[in-house]
Write a protein that holds these residues in place. Structure first.
Motif, short mmCIF file in Angstrom:
data_model
loop_
_atom_site.label_atom_id
_atom_site.label_comp_id
_atom_site.label_asym_id
_atom_site.label_seq_id
_atom_site.Cartn_x
_atom_site.Cartn_y
_atom_site.Cartn_z
N ALA A 19 -2.17 -0.24 -4.78
CA ALA A 19 -2.78 -1.25 -3.26
C ALA A 19 -2.60 -2.95 -3.85
N GLU B 130 -4.59 7.30 -2.55
CA GLU B 130 -4.08 6.26 -2.92
C GLU B 130 -2.80 6.05 -4.28
N GLU C 267 -4.21 -4.65 0.40
CA GLU C 267 -3.89 -3.68 1.49
C GLU C 267 -4.61 -4.35 2.48
N SER C 268 -6.24 -4.40 2.11
CA SER C 268 -6.67 -4.85 3.37
C SER C 268 -7.01 -6.50 4.32
N TYR D 284 1.12 -1.09 0.09
CA TYR D 284 0.08 -0.03 0.30
C TYR D 284 0.48 1.20 -0.29
N GLU E 195 -2.38 -1.64 4.58
CA GLU E 195 -3.17 -0.70 4.51
C GLU E 195 -3.41 0.24 5.94
#
Length: 454
Positions: free
Chosen positions: A96, A93, A99-100, A84, A350
């Protein structure tokens, strides 16, 4: 407000300028020394301009993705890579990749620990080791409170200035003399912490290799036998070793010490004879971040727990940390320890970036040492020997500042970097893959530094 945030991050750049300038002056001296004994500093990197990020050209996400494609493809890391990247000023952003997703973060967990303790305890608090009157006549008790940097002898030239048993014993001797006491027995109280001494997901090998000591509220120099060797062997019984050192210093201060130190529980209302305070929490955070000190991290996690009325244990520290993350609105953080040695931790790329942005917020100055403690590539801490001129990541020297993380099959890097146009970026790269190496992630960060991606 965004410009204020950028200036908070830009303050860190002044440290880079200092390192670069000092290194250039010393170049000839360094070259004259035997190369095997002198680490080449960031002087090998060219001095780079550090304009305000707001004045530098913004990054085209597509061009940045193109710049990252080759090093990522050549790294050999498969599906286990999270990444990220955002613009430090606008928070746009820029790149990515998963990223989560919660991944094993290794020592980048310390970013979470830093923010949690600074938010809960504050940057100016200290951890205090005490000597109190024992329950029996002629007994004194050394009471640990979690200062893992407590050391035996004072060094006034060291930064940060550490609490020492030498000074604590001298103050205790003065108190005993005032009371007409010349002979004592020494007890020691390590009861400030609860729970297990090893975290869920820890391996005994971490202690055997010197990465950490078993966690105790009373110890010297992180439990090391050699305080100047980061990976020194650790003592078998840190509280006893601390008590023996205290008894030794009491004797040198003129007090007769009878017998050997024994465990003792200090009464809540015991008379205080002397105390010694650790460096500030902010200084401890910087030390933890720069040198990736695991025992400091576990001590800070317990300080977070205590501040929030929770058990000073691995479980209590994790619970308190999760509560802080919820207060700050940061998702994607689940931890079992404060240091990142646990393979049970899960943090998203993230979340790591979001925490660094929070630490740069001028509305949250208490969090700033999270950033000021980041190692500088080719200059300080855990990045001092990376980004070398003979490697592909040399472009990052002096302009990348990041927290490292390494476990078997795990490598992580999160921090800040200036691109070739002087735009400040915040990034996190985390690899959970057998091919994960710090070298590979250094190439990713160096690609950010090389990118003229406007």
């Amino acid at each position: 407000m965004r410009h204020d945030r950028v200036w908070a991050l830009l303050t860190l750049a002044l440290l880079n300028v200092f390192v670069l300038t000092t290194g250039l002056v010393a170049r000839d001296v360094i070259a004259a020394r035997p190369p095997e004994t002198v680490p080449f500093p960031v002087a090998d990197a060219e001095t780079v301009p550090l304009p305000a990020a707001a004045d530098a050209a913004t990054v085209d996400p597509a061009r940045l993705a193109d710049k990252l494609d080759d090093p990522m493809a050549l790294s050999g890391i498969g599906e286990g890579l999270s990444a990220y990247v955002v613009d430090a000023e606008t928070h746009q952003e820029l790149y990515a990749r998963d990223e989560s997703t919660g991944v094993v973060p290794a020592s980048t967990t310390k970013v979470v620990t830093a923010v949690a303790v600074l938010h809960s305890v504050g940057p100016d608090a200290r951890i205090t080791t005490e000597v109190v009157q024992g329950a029996a006549p002629g007994e004194v008790v050394l009471v640990g409170a979690g200062d893992t940097t407590l050391t035996e002898t004072a060094d006034p030239d060291r930064y940060p200035r550490l609490a020492s048993l030498e000074e604590l014993a001298a103050d205790t001797a003065d108190a005993l003399e005032a009371a007409g006491v010349t002979s004592v027995r020494v007890g020691y109280d390590d009861s400030a912490y609860s729970g297990e001494a090893l975290a869920p997901g820890w391996k005994q090998g971490y202690i055997d290799e010197g990465s950490t000591a078993a966690v105790h509220a009373l110890m010297l120099d992180g439990g090391r036998i050699d305080r100047d060797d980061k990976y020194s062997s650790r003592v078998d019984d840190p509280p006893l070793a601390a008590a023996e050192a205290f008894a030794r210093q009491l004797s040198r201060a003129g007090v007769t010490v009878e017998g050997t130190p024994r465990p003792a529980e200090a009464a809540d209302d015991a008379a205080l004879l002397a105390d010694a305070a650790s460096p500030t929490i902010s200084a401890l955070v910087e030390w933890m971040m720069t040198h990736s000190e695991n025992n400091i991290a576990e001590a800070l996690a317990r300080q977070t727990a205590l501040a929030r009325g929770m058990e000073p244990s691995f479980g209590g520290g994790a619970e308190a940390t999760h509560a802080v993350m919820a207060e700050l609105g940061v998702e994607g953080v689940r931890v079992s320890d404060g240091s990142g040695l646990s393979v049970e931790n899960r943090i998203s790329a993230e979340a790591l970036v979001e925490l660094l942005l929070l630490a740069s917020d001028p509305e949250r100055p208490e969090l700033y040492s999270t950033l000021s403690g980041l190692p500088t590539a080719r200059a300080t801490g855990s990045l001092a020997y990376r980004y070398t001129p003979d490697g592909g990541a040399a472009a990052g020297a002096g302009v990348v500042r990041a927290k490292t993380g390494t476990l078997n099959g795990v490598s992580a890097l999160t921090g800040t970097a200036y691109d070739a146009d002087g735009r400040l970026l915040v990034f996190a790269f985390v690899a959970n893959d057998p091919a994960a190496t710090g070298t590979a992630l250094d190439l990713f960060a160096a690609a950010l530094a090389e990118c003229g991606c406007s």
